[in-house]
Design a protein around this motif. Structure first.
Motif, PDB file in Angstrom:
ATOM      1  N   PRO A   1       0.796  -1.230   0.000  1.00 42.92           N
ATOM      2  CA  PRO A   1       0.000   0.000   0.000  1.00 42.92           C
ATOM      3  C   PRO A   1       0.832   1.285   0.000  1.00 42.92           C
ATOM      4  O   PRO A   1       0.375   2.297  -0.509  1.00 42.92           O
ATOM      5  N   ILE A   2       2.042   1.260   0.534  1.00 42.13           N
ATOM      6  CA  ILE A   2       2.834   2.490   0.564  1.00 42.13           C
ATOM      7  C   ILE A   2       3.231   2.924  -0.850  1.00 42.13           C
ATOM      8  O   ILE A   2       3.411   4.104  -1.130  1.00 42.13           O
ATOM      9  N   PHE A   3       3.344   1.962  -1.778  1.00 44.33           N
ATOM     10  CA  PHE A   3       3.714   2.292  -3.152  1.00 44.33           C
ATOM     11  C   PHE A   3       2.514   2.560  -4.051  1.00 44.33           C
ATOM     12  O   PHE A   3       2.679   3.012  -5.178  1.00 44.33           O
ATOM     13  N   GLU A   4       1.290   2.287  -3.576  1.00 44.88           N
ATOM     14  CA  GLU A   4       0.103   2.475  -4.401  1.00 44.88           C
ATOM     15  C   GLU A   4      -0.025   3.896  -4.933  1.00 44.88           C
ATOM     16  O   GLU A   4      -0.236   4.087  -6.142  1.00 44.88           O
ATOM     17  N   PRO A   5       0.128   4.940  -4.112  1.00 47.09           N
ATOM     18  CA  PRO A   5       0.009   6.297  -4.663  1.00 47.09           C
ATOM     19  C   PRO A   5       1.110   6.627  -5.671  1.00 47.09           C
ATOM     20  O   PRO A   5       0.901   7.417  -6.588  1.00 47.09           O
ATOM     21  N   ILE A   6       2.265   6.000  -5.545  1.00 54.90           N
ATOM     22  CA  ILE A   6       3.366   6.236  -6.481  1.00 54.90           C
ATOM     23  C   ILE A   6       3.060   5.564  -7.816  1.00 54.90           C
ATOM     24  O   ILE A   6       3.290   6.141  -8.880  1.00 54.90           O
ATOM     25  N   ARG A   7       2.513   4.348  -7.753  1.00 54.33           N
ATOM     26  CA  ARG A   7       2.119   3.628  -8.982  1.00 54.33           C
ATOM     27  C   ARG A   7       1.018   4.373  -9.735  1.00 54.33           C
ATOM     28  O   ARG A   7       0.972   4.367 -10.952  1.00 54.33           O
TER      29      ARG A   7
END
Length: 102
Positions: free
Chosen positions: A42-48
């Motif tokens: 989830p921490i990378f979801e906004p980056i993706r």
């Protein structure tokens, strides 16, 4: 366990195309790396999902990082290692082999 060389740190990072970046390390090595396989959880979801957030990539403590606290270990990038989450997913302990009769 495989012995790695010296610990490396990131000197600079430049977004190129998609999720590919050009990383310069403190030992003067440069690598083009597609970061997409490292974007897990989830921490990378906004980056993706947000190209603007992805391009806000910065250097923090010798590694690449983003403002939401996400980062990627520079040793993983330099030595092309599997991230810890990927290794954990592959390790399925066999409890039956750990049991002994007696």
């Amino acid at each position: 366990m495989e012995k790695l060389g010296l610990r490396v740190r990131v000197r600079s990072v430049q977004p190129l195309r998609g999720f590919t970046v050009l990383i310069s390390f403190e030992n003067d090595a440069q690598r083009e790396i597609n970061l997409e396989p490292y974007f897990h959880g989830p921490i990378f979801e906004p980056i993706r999902n947000n190209p603007t957030m992805f391009s806000s990539i910065k250097i923090e403590g010798g590694t690449i990082a983003w403002g939401n606290g996400a980062d990627i270990d520079p040793d993983v990038l330099y030595y092309n290692l599997k991230p810890a989450w990927m290794e954990d997913a592959e390790e399925v302990p066999s409890q039956s082999s750990n049991l002994s009769s007696g």
